[in-house]
Design an enzyme around this catalytic site. Sequence first.
Site, PDB file in Angstrom:
ATOM      1  N   GLY A  18      24.528  80.960  32.356  1.00 39.14           N
ATOM      2  CA  GLY A  18      24.711  81.254  33.552  1.00 39.14           C
ATOM      3  C   GLY A  18      26.189  80.644  33.925  1.00 39.14           C
ATOM      4  O   GLY A  18      26.767  79.885  33.313  1.00 39.14           O
ATOM      5  N   CYS A  19      26.571  81.104  35.193  1.00 35.77           N
ATOM      6  CA  CYS A  19      27.951  80.341  35.401  1.00 35.77           C
ATOM      7  C   CYS A  19      28.061  78.897  35.973  1.00 35.77           C
ATOM      8  O   CYS A  19      28.818  78.230  35.367  1.00 35.77           O
ATOM      9  CB  CYS A  19      28.465  81.247  36.850  1.00 35.77           C
ATOM     10  SG  CYS A  19      27.039  81.476  38.074  1.00 35.77           S
ATOM     11  N   TYR A  20      26.970  78.676  36.777  1.00 36.92           N
ATOM     12  CA  TYR A  20      26.903  77.142  37.132  1.00 36.92           C
ATOM     13  C   TYR A  20      26.684  76.442  35.734  1.00 36.92           C
ATOM     14  O   TYR A  20      27.301  75.196  35.399  1.00 36.92           O
ATOM     15  CB  TYR A  20      25.533  77.061  37.981  1.00 36.92           C
ATOM     16  CG  TYR A  20      25.875  76.990  39.599  1.00 36.92           C
ATOM     17  CD1 TYR A  20      26.944  76.303  39.929  1.00 36.92           C
ATOM     18  CD2 TYR A  20      25.319  77.950  40.236  1.00 36.92           C
ATOM     19  CE1 TYR A  20      27.153  76.591  41.447  1.00 36.92           C
ATOM     20  CE2 TYR A  20      25.382  78.056  41.366  1.00 36.92           C
ATOM     21  CZ  TYR A  20      26.360  77.565  41.923  1.00 36.92           C
ATOM     22  OH  TYR A  20      26.510  77.505  43.274  1.00 36.92           O
TER      23      TYR A  20
END
Lengths: 350, 350, 350, 350
Positions: free
Chosen positions: D149-151
Amino acid sequence: MIKAGIIGSTGYAGAEIVRILLSHPEAEVVWYGSRSYIDQNYSSIYGNFFKLVDAKCMDDNMDQLAKEVDVIFTATPQGLCASLVSEEILNKVKIIDLSADFRLKDVSVYEKWYGIDHKASQFIEEAVYGLCEINREDIKKARLLANPGCYTTCSILTAYPLIKEGLIDPDTLIVDALSGVSGAGRGAKVANLYCEVNESAKPYGVANHRHTPEIEEQLSYAAGREMLINFTPHLVPMNRGILATEYASLIKKDGKLPTASDIQAAYDKYYGDEFFIRVLGDGVYPETRWVEGSNFVDIGFKIDERTSRIIMMGTIDNLVKGAAGQAVQNMNIMFGLQENMGLNMAPLFP
Amino acid sequence: MIKAGIIGSTGYAGAEIVRILLSHPEAEVVWYGSRSYIDQNYSSIYGNFFKLVDAKCMDDNMDQLAKEVDVIFTATPQGLCASLVSEEILNKVKIIDLSADFRLKDVSVYEKWYGIDHKASQFIEEAVYGLCEINREDIKKARLLANPGCYTTCSILTAYPLIKEGLIDPDTLIVDALSGVSGAGRGAKVANLYCEVNESAKPYGVANHRHTPEIEEQLSYAAGREMLINFTPHLVPMNRGILATEYASLIKKDGKLPTASDIQAAYDKYYGDEFFIRVLGDGVYPETRWVEGSNFVDIGFKIDERTSRIIMMGTIDNLVKGAAGQAVQNMNIMFGLQENMGLNMAPLFP
Amino acid sequence: MIKAGIIGSTGYAGAEIVRILLSHPEAEVVWYGSRSYIDQNYSSIYGNFFKLVDAKCMDDNMDQLAKEVDVIFTATPQGLCASLVSEEILNKVKIIDLSADFRLKDVSVYEKWYGIDHKASQFIEEAVYGLCEINREDIKKARLLANPGCYTTCSILTAYPLIKEGLIDPDTLIVDALSGVSGAGRGAKVANLYCEVNESAKPYGVANHRHTPEIEEQLSYAAGREMLINFTPHLVPMNRGILATEYASLIKKDGKLPTASDIQAAYDKYYGDEFFIRVLGDGVYPETRWVEGSNFVDIGFKIDERTSRIIMMGTIDNLVKGAAGQAVQNMNIMFGLQENMGLNMAPLFP
Amino acid sequence: MIKAGIIGSTGYAGAEIVRILLSHPEAEVVWYGSRSYIDQNYSSIYGNFFKLVDAKCMDDNMDQLAKEVDVIFTATPQGLCASLVSEEILNKVKIIDLSADFRLKDVSVYEKWYGIDHKASQFIEEAVYGLCEINREDIKKARLLANPGCYTTCSILTAYPLIKEGLIDPDTLIVDALSGVSGAGRGAKVANLYCEVNESAKPYGVANHRHTPEIEEQLSYAAGREMLINFTPHLVPMNRGILATEYASLIKKDGKLPTASDIQAAYDKYYGDEFFIRVLGDGVYPETRWVEGSNFVDIGFKIDERTSRIIMMGTIDNLVKGAAGQAVQNMNIMFGLQENMGLNMAPLFP
């Protein structure tokens, strides 16, 4: 009618005082101080006031001001107010200082964090820290009012009841905050150009931002002992608004964590009658858009049972409750007016 | 106290009526109509009104509304107001319609540009076009008020005096306009997502935007003959604001172009006493930031002697003078109140 | 490998040349000129180049530069390039000037609109106006290349084929254009601060913007006679992008207006083989987001039969096709490289 | 030439894969899957690809895809990839899944946080978590790749070396993160409209965001024991970018806090040879603008001796290193290509 003078009326905070007082039924600005724009029409600098303000910018003549006005707002860089204040001036006029000059009680802390000598340390003790919801009684009697910083107003009010009530461990408090760009002022700096700020987010002043000791001092009073925090401000691309997200470990009682009801009760105890503080409650989170242009403080929280921490979140408009609005709220208190006079406008959205 | 009902109170224009009337000393909202959010707390949809509005959203019951309120604002899509209005309703309550249903006098033009059948064409003649500064006298007597469009308000007012005075050639008028995104409403559409609009500018509705015939009709009255224009709207990444830049060929008199003084005199003749219109004058150009949150219209102009054209520029806040503010201004006129009551807030900047 | 030097490498256009040449297989920057930042690490000023550019900023030593590089880009304020160029320099190195110094053939027009004396008018005749798609053959042989302005590139290319083919009346051309803020440069000015620009749109330079004579000169060549236009630039809150919306009266042939097919055919005739010009066609309008970060020019149009006018719309990224990208495209042509080398990156969205 | 298919090519992450692969010398997209836009021209949905992509959107036919391509990117909502994958498919084609379906090793954690049944839990063990800089060796052999994921990418990489080296106390880790709006996807939701997001900052998913267990799992491997964190994401008004500000208590050795050099050494140990990780060092803070459009991760830190904590800060472009870029980086590793192939573009600024 209260006559007000503003030193530094062409900064963003100064102009916001102008905007607010234009709608205030019992006060008016009669002196638009601005060294940089002397003799220029005020409305040529802030076009929003065209046909609403018909006045020219004036020099900072404190003696003259003291004769002509009832209250002086100093919306100027650190050090200026301290260099202008005197017993003679304070005998004639009330001063509401939006700079940091009289916020910290320990002059050595001021001189360390701000890097300048304090020119009027004899008034520090007398000065009242103008966080209205906490210091209302002292504010009523103040001659010299230290208007709190923007980050500090938001950071302190968000955590205050929980610290005061011993619900969280002061040594674990971490304040992570975001600010709109108006907080950086109207000075011409490359770093604040549109293209430098737009489409970017950045931390700054990490572990050394000047609002840190101000938050610490006030929360230490609440905690009943000295406390140190981490405070990290960030710049995000919007004009106005501060959001403080704060973390702390909850203190167990009889082996149990406080519940959301306990937390809510603490907020209600201190803020239940406050017009400007809106406690959103458990699981409802504040957003800066809901306070823009207003003097409100919105507060929400969430308990994380997995980590035994609470996350507290608060928002304000940095130019209103974080500067000009709180200054007018303080003026209202100091002059015995209704506290929200001229300040009950609804937030502007979108 | 005037009791107001809003049909479509959860759109941006509806919410702006709420914001304005919260500060209005002689009117209050007693019915928050919103089909999409029936029974939900209004302040759960617009968090800015938390603790300021304590009401739930209601269905659109026109008969009930007519009994309970003095004025109904319809801030709804085209066609709805026309489907709800009736002689019986109009006998009981004044209607201020923010949609286009009653703006155009020629029903065939309405049906062509909007692509829907008009459900209440019998009221078109009676309806008054609520461009306050132009139609003030008729507005005083209106039962059914057609509140002008956002682009149209700005476009018409910017050119009106020069057309009325025969200073420009109506056949050469070109209106190139920019709008903030709130003009597109609060509907969930991909085209209006943050990432689609941010960091971009685009034209749309080129040569067929629905505000075109509305501008043409009103300016034709001023010109004393039918006129056709080009109108090109553009979307730019900001919340609020309309800027209309208008081009027209100046008409020579005795072989000479009008001077800037002639132009200024024409604006002064029509707007000299208008509270909400601020003529900035020759070589001073309006910017949307100077009117944000207010009901002002700012107008500037520049003569280009090289091309014998004039460039006229006007700005408004699309949600205020372009929608809710003008609607309240119309209400004030219709109910015999001071025209700027509740509307004299200064623009918010930054 | 072509060695390039940049004078003014710390402005936005200069930094964009750096970005583009980092991906260019046949050219590299070896001299990062910047008087303001001499001896500082280039990547400390533009953090995006950290670990990508390992060089310090250099002074503007033209003689030294001429020895060390094959091409010099001057991305500097007006007047600087003219003060540096000489026959000796031009014998050693090619110069691509991003300022206006050599764009206008009539030195009196330059001196009037720019308000400065031209220091090297003897090179004006030789200099080639680098609008690649129009002047490709001359560019191949140029020693001194005048890179077109951002507004001008977009404005000229959008109207050129229709003027060249006699489809529109040159005397009716009106160019209404929007620009992102990077066009204003990186200088520290209050007017370009984030809070001054954000949430606002404004016209500026009305009837006297310096790009006007540049557009007029080039389109006059296409028209075969002198023409004057109205050009109105506007600043809108976004980093990059120019949108030109242009109006002109169509010329009837045999009593008939040109059709959309006629217009399309004209565009195809001139741009059908152009890699960087994308003609979207009738009723499809360009948006700046679709060209961001790229060297593309997008063009759309719409005929309004009601007014017999055509609306032409073009978009570019002001820093790429409007400055650095076109400069590199010119370099490619001047050095016999494939014209789109290093320039075929897709636009970045969102 | 590697043939790639994209399921979900019309989301922001899917479109970013398209943009990146257009410049990739060894891979090309041959299947633009998009259920919502079947048979429409891809470039009519993403205008930036006009004249660059000449293809229509296709349905999600996994069997057909497996025959025609070498690698499938699934840029789709949670659950879809799990519903499509099978042994037969995996025998024919490599899958890089940008959803969360195969990121968590404990299926019960997945089902709890995501609230859906896992349709293909038999492949969870085999799936490789594609955080390239940490799991490079396993990625080389993967058939089924779970793209982080990005975070999570940003949060993990920022803290990883300090946890791995035992410099910070895992139980004190707090991650406070900001994201641009493209992370919310292209779905038409009121909450993501321009006017709802612009000029506002807000926390969301407090104490229950789905990226929390993903960060915890990966950092637990580094810590050598299970750890729980607080993770608070915030939405800020910009298109791209993630900034993670992380707090942790430093662990003393022999009664002394680690120094900045100790911290720098730890980062260097793990990232010294990494192309995409740029350690800015002590007192230099990352800003999202410096990584926009690129696959870089920028990391800075600051020790606060007053509180014995360290503040670590990391930034990425959420669509590149946080999604499409890392997916292509994984593809490069899986196919034995140079790891930064097609990914070495410089960040775009401004």
